[in-house]
Design a protein around this motif. Structure first.
Motif, PDB file in Angstrom:
ATOM      1  N   GLY A 148       0.783  -1.219   0.000  1.00 16.20           N
ATOM      2  CA  GLY A 148       0.000   0.000   0.000  1.00 16.20           C
ATOM      3  C   GLY A 148       0.819   1.276   0.000  1.00 16.20           C
ATOM      4  N   THR A 149       0.111   2.385   0.000  1.00 19.71           N
ATOM      5  CA  THR A 149       0.670   3.718   0.148  1.00 19.71           C
ATOM      6  C   THR A 149       0.384   4.183   1.564  1.00 19.71           C
ATOM      7  OG1 THR A 149       0.141   4.164  -2.170  1.00 19.71           O
ATOM      8  CG2 THR A 149       0.671   6.056  -0.793  1.00 19.71           C
ATOM      9  N   TRP A 150       1.383   4.828   2.199  1.00 19.12           N
ATOM     10  CA  TRP A 150       1.239   5.259   3.582  1.00 19.12           C
ATOM     11  C   TRP A 150       1.336   6.779   3.679  1.00 19.12           C
ATOM     12  CZ3 TRP A 150       0.420   2.010   7.800  1.00 19.12           C
ATOM     13  CH2 TRP A 150       0.531   0.640   7.547  1.00 19.12           C
ATOM     14  N   PHE A 151       0.646   7.328   4.679  1.00 16.55           N
ATOM     15  CA  PHE A 151       0.727   8.748   4.990  1.00 16.55           C
ATOM     16  C   PHE A 151       1.098   8.888   6.466  1.00 16.55           C
ATOM     17  CE2 PHE A 151      -2.154   8.201   1.469  1.00 16.55           C
ATOM     18  CZ  PHE A 151      -1.733   9.160   0.568  1.00 16.55           C
ATOM     19  N   PHE A 152       2.082   9.759   6.735  1.00 18.62           N
ATOM     20  CA  PHE A 152       2.574   9.918   8.103  1.00 18.62           C
ATOM     21  C   PHE A 152       2.360  11.348   8.571  1.00 18.62           C
ATOM     22  CE2 PHE A 152       6.149  10.787  11.113  1.00 18.62           C
ATOM     23  CZ  PHE A 152       5.680   9.991  12.144  1.00 18.62           C
ATOM     24  N   ASN A 153       1.724  11.491   9.721  1.00 18.76           N
ATOM     25  CA  ASN A 153       1.468  12.787  10.336  1.00 18.76           C
ATOM     26  C   ASN A 153       2.452  12.988  11.485  1.00 18.76           C
ATOM     27  OD1 ASN A 153       0.532  15.009  11.785  1.00 18.76           O
ATOM     28  ND2 ASN A 153      -1.625  14.508  11.466  1.00 18.76           N
ATOM     29  N   PRO A 154       3.454  13.868  11.335  1.00 21.82           N
ATOM     30  CA  PRO A 154       4.447  14.033  12.396  1.00 21.82           C
ATOM     31  C   PRO A 154       3.917  14.796  13.608  1.00 21.82           C
ATOM     32  CG  PRO A 154       4.893  15.569  10.627  1.00 21.82           C
ATOM     33  CD  PRO A 154       3.764  14.700  10.158  1.00 21.82           C
ATOM     34  N   ALA A 155       2.768  15.460  13.473  1.00 22.03           N
ATOM     35  CA  ALA A 155       2.191  16.150  14.627  1.00 22.03           C
ATOM     36  C   ALA A 155       1.612  15.164  15.630  1.00 22.03           C
ATOM     37  CB  ALA A 155       1.108  17.126  14.172  1.00 22.03           C
ATOM     38  N   THR A 156       1.116  14.031  15.115  1.00 23.67           N
ATOM     39  CA  THR A 156       0.517  13.010  15.985  1.00 23.67           C
ATOM     40  C   THR A 156       1.306  11.710  15.996  1.00 23.67           C
ATOM     41  OG1 THR A 156      -0.877  12.262  14.143  1.00 23.67           O
ATOM     42  CG2 THR A 156      -1.783  13.953  15.611  1.00 23.67           C
ATOM     43  N   ASN A 157       2.378  11.642  15.164  1.00 22.58           N
ATOM     44  CA  ASN A 157       3.185  10.422  15.037  1.00 22.58           C
ATOM     45  C   ASN A 157       2.315   9.209  14.708  1.00 22.58           C
ATOM     46  OD1 ASN A 157       5.700  11.597  15.429  1.00 22.58           O
ATOM     47  ND2 ASN A 157       5.586  11.399  17.660  1.00 22.58           N
ATOM     48  N   THR A 158       1.454   9.380  13.715  1.00 17.76           N
ATOM     49  CA  THR A 158       0.580   8.287  13.301  1.00 17.76           C
ATOM     50  C   THR A 158       0.718   8.029  11.800  1.00 17.76           C
ATOM     51  OG1 THR A 158      -1.235   9.888  13.033  1.00 17.76           O
ATOM     52  CG2 THR A 158      -1.129   8.656  15.108  1.00 17.76           C
ATOM     53  N   TRP A 159       0.668   6.752  11.448  1.00 20.79           N
ATOM     54  CA  TRP A 159       0.687   6.316  10.064  1.00 20.79           C
ATOM     55  C   TRP A 159      -0.722   5.892   9.644  1.00 20.79           C
ATOM     56  CZ3 TRP A 159       4.713   6.368   6.629  1.00 20.79           C
ATOM     57  CH2 TRP A 159       6.017   6.507   7.136  1.00 20.79           C
ATOM     58  N   THR A 160      -1.093   6.197   8.396  1.00 19.79           N
ATOM     59  CA  THR A 160      -2.358   5.768   7.817  1.00 19.79           C
ATOM     60  C   THR A 160      -2.075   5.041   6.517  1.00 19.79           C
ATOM     61  OG1 THR A 160      -3.483   7.692   8.765  1.00 19.79           O
ATOM     62  CG2 THR A 160      -4.633   6.490   7.014  1.00 19.79           C
ATOM     63  N   GLN A 161      -2.637   3.858   6.378  1.00 22.07           N
ATOM     64  CA  GLN A 161      -2.412   3.050   5.177  1.00 22.07           C
ATOM     65  C   GLN A 161      -3.555   3.241   4.186  1.00 22.07           C
ATOM     66  OE1 GLN A 161      -2.815  -1.217   5.658  1.00 22.07           O
ATOM     67  NE2 GLN A 161      -1.083  -1.639   4.308  1.00 22.07           N
ATOM     68  N   GLN A 162      -3.211   3.349   2.911  1.00 29.58           N
ATOM     69  CA  GLN A 162      -4.185   3.445   1.830  1.00 29.58           C
ATOM     70  C   GLN A 162      -3.859   2.347   0.826  1.00 29.58           C
ATOM     71  OE1 GLN A 162      -6.762   3.604  -0.500  1.00 29.58           O
ATOM     72  NE2 GLN A 162      -7.097   5.528   0.624  1.00 29.58           N
ATOM     73  N   LEU A 163      -4.824   1.447   0.607  1.00 24.21           N
ATOM     74  CA  LEU A 163      -4.573   0.299  -0.262  1.00 24.21           C
ATOM     75  C   LEU A 163      -5.035   0.527  -1.696  1.00 24.21           C
ATOM     76  CD1 LEU A 163      -5.544  -2.596   2.186  1.00 24.21           C
ATOM     77  CD2 LEU A 163      -3.252  -1.779   1.589  1.00 24.21           C
ATOM     78  N   GLY A 164      -5.477   1.742  -2.018  1.00 26.81           N
ATOM     79  CA  GLY A 164      -5.904   2.024  -3.380  1.00 26.81           C
ATOM     80  C   GLY A 164      -4.775   1.966  -4.388  1.00 26.81           C
ATOM     81  N   LEU A 165      -3.557   2.272  -3.946  1.00 26.91           N
ATOM     82  CA  LEU A 165      -2.372   2.149  -4.800  1.00 26.91           C
ATOM     83  C   LEU A 165      -1.395   1.194  -4.140  1.00 26.91           C
ATOM     84  CD1 LEU A 165      -1.681   5.870  -5.854  1.00 26.91           C
ATOM     85  CD2 LEU A 165      -2.875   4.087  -7.156  1.00 26.91           C
ATOM     86  N   PHE A 166      -0.802   0.295  -4.940  1.00 29.44           N
ATOM     87  CA  PHE A 166       0.191  -0.675  -4.464  1.00 29.44           C
ATOM     88  C   PHE A 166      -0.397  -1.525  -3.331  1.00 29.44           C
ATOM     89  CE2 PHE A 166       2.254   3.527  -5.292  1.00 29.44           C
ATOM     90  CZ  PHE A 166       2.654   3.266  -6.590  1.00 29.44           C
ATOM     91  N   GLY A 167      -1.682  -1.844  -3.451  1.00 29.19           N
ATOM     92  CA  GLY A 167      -2.382  -2.510  -2.358  1.00 29.19           C
ATOM     93  C   GLY A 167      -2.258  -4.015  -2.305  1.00 29.19           C
ATOM     94  N   SER A 168      -1.591  -4.620  -3.267  1.00 32.52           N
ATOM     95  CA  SER A 168      -1.400  -6.069  -3.240  1.00 32.52           C
ATOM     96  C   SER A 168       0.047  -6.398  -2.924  1.00 32.52           C
ATOM     97  CB  SER A 168      -1.797  -6.682  -4.586  1.00 32.52           C
ATOM     98  OG  SER A 168      -1.024  -6.123  -5.641  1.00 32.52           O
ATOM     99  N   ALA A 169       0.280  -7.584  -2.394  1.00 31.81           N
ATOM    100  CA  ALA A 169       1.627  -7.998  -2.013  1.00 31.81           C
ATOM    101  C   ALA A 169       2.553  -7.949  -3.223  1.00 31.81           C
ATOM    102  CB  ALA A 169       1.597  -9.408  -1.440  1.00 31.81           C
ATOM    103  N   GLY A 170       3.702  -7.314  -3.040  1.00 34.97           N
ATOM    104  CA  GLY A 170       4.687  -7.229  -4.112  1.00 34.97           C
ATOM    105  C   GLY A 170       4.483  -6.080  -5.069  1.00 34.97           C
ATOM    106  N   ALA A 171       3.401  -5.320  -4.935  1.00 28.88           N
ATOM    107  CA  ALA A 171       3.173  -4.186  -5.828  1.00 28.88           C
ATOM    108  C   ALA A 171       4.192  -3.093  -5.553  1.00 28.88           C
ATOM    109  CB  ALA A 171       1.755  -3.648  -5.645  1.00 28.88           C
ATOM    110  N   ARG A 172       4.648  -2.441  -6.591  1.00 29.20           N
ATOM    111  CA  ARG A 172       5.659  -1.390  -6.439  1.00 29.20           C
ATOM    112  C   ARG A 172       5.557  -0.397  -7.589  1.00 29.20           C
ATOM    113  NH1 ARG A 172      11.000  -4.853  -6.377  1.00 29.20           N
ATOM    114  NH2 ARG A 172       9.708  -5.965  -4.857  1.00 29.20           N
TER     115      ARG A 172
END
Length: 353
Positions: A137-161
């Protein structure tokens, strides 16, 4: 159909000589588990800067082990390090898992967070392990809260790049991820994805002329380098070859315009082609110029800092040695104030700064 600039440009001008930037350093800590430490070596880490916190962030790469998990950051005020996010635990602690050998890691001003995309996930767990849900997947990181959010709409299958171990670049105007494909990687073409729609867009074809006087050098290598973006242009350094190994490598450089969709050859860097390694070529930028800390492998031993000026289409080289001695660095990121940060090193001299 969109095509690129065609034809053979005039020979590049010679380098303008030695230029000297200002080199400063933070001593690395003797801190167990940190990505850059005097206790261990590192390679293929992913480093990016957040103006929100004035910190450098590192996630993914090889330091404690291959494809080390966790997210660390360093203060650019005093050089202190901390671990912001621990190793991921599925499903209670979402964070990227098994990010190895390079990822796209870029600050998005409009969202006040990072985007983190493959690159290369390389997990060692057996199929069916729950943690593998975080190795995609694609990840988004918020440094204000130190939290990661995963989005599987892109590169959402194993081995996708994305097709580039460094992920490519982020186009903040169009909200696109962009990879430049050489002819050994499914191109020549430009591959794009929209983060707004979470969809892949049609490729844009490009044309690459062979080096002057070398018609057999039809192979090219630049997809797996780390590009740098200045304004609306993406700069990439690579080489052409005839298939006969490093001795045939001819240094090359190009630029891609994100709006005009032109791929143009620029002056080649004045380096020894046989020393170039695609995955170890990482560019930064400073005050409108391309900055390339040139090294040949994951050891991070610098041969010099090469600087390209788009205004003059010329390269210069900085071989000064800082007061604390020679330096190494195999992770590179650019800061808004014109500094280019680099750190890391493995197999050679122990990293110290």
């Amino acid at each position: 159909r969109v095509t690129a600039t065609v034809g053979t440009p005039p020979p590049p001008p010679p380098p303008t000589g030695t230029t000297y930037g200002t080199i400063t350093a933070f001593a690395l800590p003797a801190l167990a588990g940190a990505p850059y430490s005097t206790l261990t070596s590192s390679k293929h880490t992913n480093m990016a800067y957040s103006p929100l916190t004035n910190r450098l962030y590192v996630s993914g790469g090889d330091w404690v082990s291959s494809a080390t998990d966790g997210t660390w950051s360093m203060s650019l005020v005093d050089g202190s390090w901390r671990k912001d996010v621990g190793d991921p635990v599925y499903p209670s602690l979402p964070a990227p898992h098994a990010a190895q050998d390079g990822m796209g890691f870029v600050w998005m001003p409009a969202r006040n967070q990072f985007v983190f995309w493959p690159g290369s996930y390389f997990a060692y767990e057996p199929a069916g392990s729950p943690i593998l849900n975080y190795a995609k997947g694609t990840w988004f990181f918020n440094p204000a809260t130190n939290t990661w959010t995963q989005q599987l709409g892109l590169f959402g299958s194993a081995g996708a790049r994305s097709g580039s171990v460094h992920g490519g670049v982020y186009d903040e105007v169009n909200d696109h991820l962009v990879v430049l494909l050489d002819n050994s990687s499914g191109g020549p073409a430009v591959r794009r994805w929209s983060l707004s729609t979470m969809a892949q867009l049609p490729n844009l074809p490009i044309t690459i002329a062979t080096p002057p006087g070398k018609p057999a050098h039809s192979g090219n290598a630049f997809t797996n380098t780390l590009y740098t973006k200045i304004g609306r242009e993406v700069f990439v350094v690579g080489f052409s070859h005839d298939g006969n190994g490093p001795s045939s490598q001819v240094p090359r450089a190009w630029k891609w315009h994100l709006d005009a969709h032109t791929f143009t050859q620029i002056a080649a860097p004045p380096v020894t082609g046989s020393q170039m390694r695609e995955i170890e070529t990482r560019l930064g930028n400073s005050h409108g110029k391309v900055v390339w800390p040139f090294h040949s492998g994951p050891d991070g031993e610098l041969h010099g800092i090469y600087v390209y000026n788009p205004a003059t289409n010329q390269w210069a080289v900085d071989t000064q040695v800082p007061g604390y001695g020679n330096f190494i660095g195999n992770a590179v990121t650019s800061l808004p104030d014109g500094r280019v940060a680099f750190s890391g090193g493995v197999f050679g001299r122990q990293q110290t700064h």
